[in-house]
Design a protein around this motif. Structure first.
Motif, mmCIF file in Angstrom:
data_model
loop_
_atom_site.group_PDB
_atom_site.id
_atom_site.type_symbol
_atom_site.label_atom_id
_atom_site.label_comp_id
_atom_site.label_asym_id
_atom_site.label_seq_id
_atom_site.Cartn_x
_atom_site.Cartn_y
_atom_site.Cartn_z
ATOM 1 N N CYS A 220 0.952 -1.213 -0.040
ATOM 2 C CA CYS A 220 -0.086 0.046 0.119
ATOM 3 C C CYS A 220 1.112 1.123 0.112
ATOM 4 C CB CYS A 220 -0.667 -0.070 1.215
ATOM 5 S SG CYS A 220 -2.090 1.491 1.621
ATOM 6 N N THR A 221 0.578 2.001 -0.811
ATOM 7 C CA THR A 221 1.308 3.350 -1.111
ATOM 8 C C THR A 221 0.232 4.611 -0.508
ATOM 9 O OG1 THR A 221 0.840 3.921 -3.292
ATOM 10 C CG2 THR A 221 2.513 2.657 -2.910
ATOM 11 N N VAL A 222 -0.951 4.190 -0.075
ATOM 12 C CA VAL A 222 -1.826 5.160 0.670
ATOM 13 C C VAL A 222 -2.102 6.133 -0.990
ATOM 14 C CG1 VAL A 222 -2.504 6.872 2.296
ATOM 15 C CG2 VAL A 222 -0.714 5.380 2.631
ATOM 16 N N CYS A 223 -2.525 5.409 -1.847
ATOM 17 C CA CYS A 223 -2.748 6.581 -3.061
ATOM 18 C C CYS A 223 -4.246 6.690 -3.245
ATOM 19 C CB CYS A 223 -2.480 5.290 -4.306
ATOM 20 S SG CYS A 223 -3.619 4.379 -4.918
ATOM 21 N N ASN A 224 -4.990 6.039 -2.172
ATOM 22 C CA ASN A 224 -6.286 6.380 -2.041
ATOM 23 C C ASN A 224 -7.410 5.844 -3.018
ATOM 24 O OD1 ASN A 224 -5.357 7.718 0.052
ATOM 25 N ND2 ASN A 224 -5.622 9.759 -0.927
ATOM 26 N N GLN A 225 -6.984 5.132 -4.082
ATOM 27 C CA GLN A 225 -7.798 4.651 -5.111
ATOM 28 C C GLN A 225 -8.952 3.809 -4.491
ATOM 29 O OE1 GLN A 225 -7.762 5.031 -8.820
ATOM 30 N NE2 GLN A 225 -6.701 6.870 -7.922
ATOM 31 N N ALA B 230 -0.865 11.582 -9.494
ATOM 32 C CA ALA B 230 -0.788 11.662 -8.249
ATOM 33 C C ALA B 230 -0.359 12.986 -7.742
ATOM 34 C CB ALA B 230 0.244 10.570 -7.722
#
Lengths: 262, 419
Positions: free
Chosen positions: B38-43, B237
């Motif tokens: 997880c990269t906390v990209c919020n998708q 992003a």
């Protein structure tokens, strides 16, 4: 001669499609692959080993447990050893944190002459981890390497520029980042595949590499994703108006200029 | 900061798994579990129909005193005594964002080289309030070692809030080295920068699918919002660097606006004192070679000029070749043209040929059969030149030029050559 090659398992972004209705990514069926530039990095190490059979090549990556498959592929191509840095504490690292983790893993590996890696990974396209790793290990770096030669411990490389190249000389140890012009990666060999199938890949967690937990992972990373989104769907274009060919061409070129396309 | 799944709300529908670009969500016991990818990209957050996924904000206390950092710096890259275009573009952008931060914020050029005094007036004329000059024979040619040391030392001394670099082969070599030495964040290849949240929201509304209704235009958040393509251009992003300074970005050449040149405009000059010895250099530059533009393959070409049946016969490709050489592109062809034997198969674009994704795709005399579209429709900009206004190629074209290609293309060549 000891060589370390840093590699990354990436989703094949060429295979990613956007759901035309929801505007979201469709991930299903997207294969995970060895990052292209990293394959060139490994190939260059293997070419050195072809010439000097006593060369020892270790591939190292940071990632989830599935990244083992990619390391097996590297073994099957001809690497001697493989290390996976995997730990929940390393997850979500930005390039700074990633370089801290890789530097710690490489220090644990001990002596080396050259660290090869790809210029950039196709999922992030940042090209930052190579130079940042070099900085953390206090090593000289050359990025965008398109030609490599070595003689008596002195390395001569060509570094690609937008409009040509530089010829650079440096000594080992150093970090070199490869671009695809450097070589053509080989396929896995049948013997390699047998070897890879039963190869014992080392898996190290954060404690194994003794990395400071304040320097790795999501919370330690200086950069965060604030928002992410898909670009608005491309609308239908315009018909360039004009009565003569010259007027049409003029209208077209001036719009390209206005939009900074040329 | 992290993505969390609220177990009570999760129905195990796997919508989030499909939405995640990073394969960071697994289903365990019919519940979504976020893993270390997880990269906390919020998708995943909007993908969840049950509001079961949230982002937890922790107010991180950073290691640095943010208020100690001031001004916007631009690394104004020069090669052989000539400023790169991107340097002037970044001065324009730096000027804009410095004024968004506050009227007392300056945009400063950082000029490094052997003897670069002759460039200072040009930097003032393009908006620099201040020019930091590092002149030293050891800096005559670009080296990572020399440039990184001089710029890092200056950043430590003067504490800029933001530092911008052009995303050139030099900027992308230099900026990460400096950011790592300063232990701060760096965002690569930005295509947009914002300080003011209102402007950022306007951008999101106009160009993206992002829903901005919960965002506050006047939140006073003056962090640099650095927007870039991610995931092979499939996603955008916006990256922030909230607790470290300076905030550093490399910016793609060609996307920012230069200011109009203000001849005679003056600013202030500060001489940096490079503390360099021969021992600081570990890489020797033997020579710098400029190459004539090489022929590139279809897949790597930035511009592709393709011809189809509308060319009439094999001689029509002479015009396409002229266009390609004028615009710096590579020649492509439709299957119809290849099947007619007008040009070799290696030029064919389409399902059964090569798939291309250039910045600009010229389709000349190509009607736009599905099999051709499949090989080029993800190009950034599609230009269709065709005498039939009903041709399907106009459905995917960004620019439709309706008319006789033998008249329009020579005009384009003339216009382009003036550039």
């Amino acid at each position: 001669m000891k060589i370390i090659v840093c590699v990354k398992q990436v989703p094949d972004t060429n295979e990613v499609k956007i759901d035309p209705v929801k505007g979201t990514l469709i991930r299903e069926g997207v294969p995970s692959i060895l990052n292209h530039d990293d394959a060139n990095a490994l190939e260059e190490a293997l070419k050195i080993k072809d010439e000097n059979p006593d060369t020892h090549i270790t591939v190292i990556t940071m990632g989830p447990p599935q990244a083992k498959e990619m390391l097996q592929e590297c073994i099957a191509m001809g690497a001697d050893d493989a290390v996976l840095l995997s730990d929940r504490a390393l997850g979500g690292s930005d390039t700074w944190a990633t370089s801290n983790a890789l530097a710690a893993g490489i220090r644990k590996l001990g002596e080396y002459d050259i660290i090869f890696t790809g210029r950039q990974a196709i999922d992030g396209d940042t090209a930052q981890v190579g130079p940042q790793l070099a900085e953390k290990l206090k090593l000289p770096q050359v990025t965008y390497v398109r030609e490599f030669a070595m003689d008596e411990g002195m390395i001569t490389v060509k570094r690609a520029l937008e409009n040509g190249y530089e010829v650079l000389k440096l000594k080992t140890p150093c970090v070199l980042t490869a671009i695809k012009e450097l070589n053509c990666p080989r396929y896995m060999s049948v013997r390699g595949i047998y070897k890879a199938a039963k190869f014992d890949i080392k898996v190290w967690n954060a404690a194994d590499i003794g990395v400071d937990l304040a320097k790795v992972g999501l919370d330690a990373s200086p950069t965060n994703v604030y928002k992410s989104f898909t670009p608005a769907k491309k609308g239908k274009g315009v018909i360039v108006e004009g009565d003569t060919a010259k007027e049409i061409a003029d209208g077209f070129i001036s719009d390209l200029k206005k939009k900074h396309i040329i | 900061m992290a993505i969390q799944v609220i177990k009570e709300k999760c129905k195990g529908c796997t919508l989030c798994v499909k939405a995640c670009p990073f394969n960071a969500i697994e289903m365990i016991d019919r519940l979504a579990v976020i893993n270390e990818k997880c990269t906390v990209c919020n998708q995943c957050i909007p993908a969840c129909k049950f509001d079961a996924i949230i982002k937890t904000e922790e107010t991180k206390k950073g290691p640095v005193d943010l208020s100690a950092y001031k001004d916007v710096w631009v690394f104004t890259e020069q090669r052989e005594g000539k400023l790169m275009n991107v340097a002037l573009e970044l001065l324009g952008e730096g000027h804009r964002i410095s004024r968004e931060i506050g009227s007392d914020t300056k945009v400063c050029a950082v000029l490094v080289g052997g003897n670069v005094d002759h460039l200072i007036d040009e930097l003032y004329a393009y908006g620099a309030d201040l020019v930091y000059v590092a002149s030293d024979p050891l800096l005559e040619r670009y080296t990572t070692d020399g440039y990184a040391k001089v710029i890092t030392d200056s950043i430590k001394e003067y504490k800029p809030e933001i530092v911008l670099f052009g995303a050139t082969h030099i900027g992308r070599d230099l900026a990460p080295r400096i950011a790592a030495r300063l232990d701060t964040g760096l965002t690569a290849d930005c295509t947009r920068l914002d300080v003011n949240t209102g402007n950022y929201i306007d951008y999101l509304d106009q160009y993206t699918t992002m829903n901005t209704k919960d965002m506050d235009r006047n939140d006073g958040n003056k962090n640099l919002k650095q927007t870039r393509p991610a995931f092979g251009g499939n996603l955008m992003a916006t990256i922030v660097c909230p607790t470290h300074r300076p905030q550093m970005s490399t910016v793609r050449p060609g996307v920012m606006d230069k200011l109009e040149k203000m001849q005679g405009r003056k600013g202030a000059r500060v001489d940096l004192k490079p503390d360099l010895k021969q021992d600081d250099f570990f890489v020797e530059v033997v020579e710098v070679v400029k190459a004539a533009k090489q022929m590139v393959s279809l897949t790597e070409a930035q511009i592709v000029c393709s011809g189809g049946r509308g060319l009439g016969d094999a001689s029509g490709f002479e015009l396409i070749k002229k266009l390609a050489s004028a615009v710096g592109g590579v020649v492509g062809a439709s299957r119809a043209a290849v099947d007619s034997g007008w040009i070799d198969h290696c030029h064919q674009v389409g399902q059964t040929g090569t798939t291309v994704k250039p910045k600009i795709y010229f389709a000349c005399g190509i009607s736009g059969a599905i099999q051709h579209l499949a090989g080029m429709q993800t190009s950034d900009i599609i230009v269709a030149i065709n005498k039939n206004p009903e041709a399907p190629i106009f459905e995917v074209a960004d620019y439709g030029l309706v008319g006789d290609l033998f008249k329009i293309i020579p005009e384009i060549i003339t216009q382009w050559d003036k550039e």
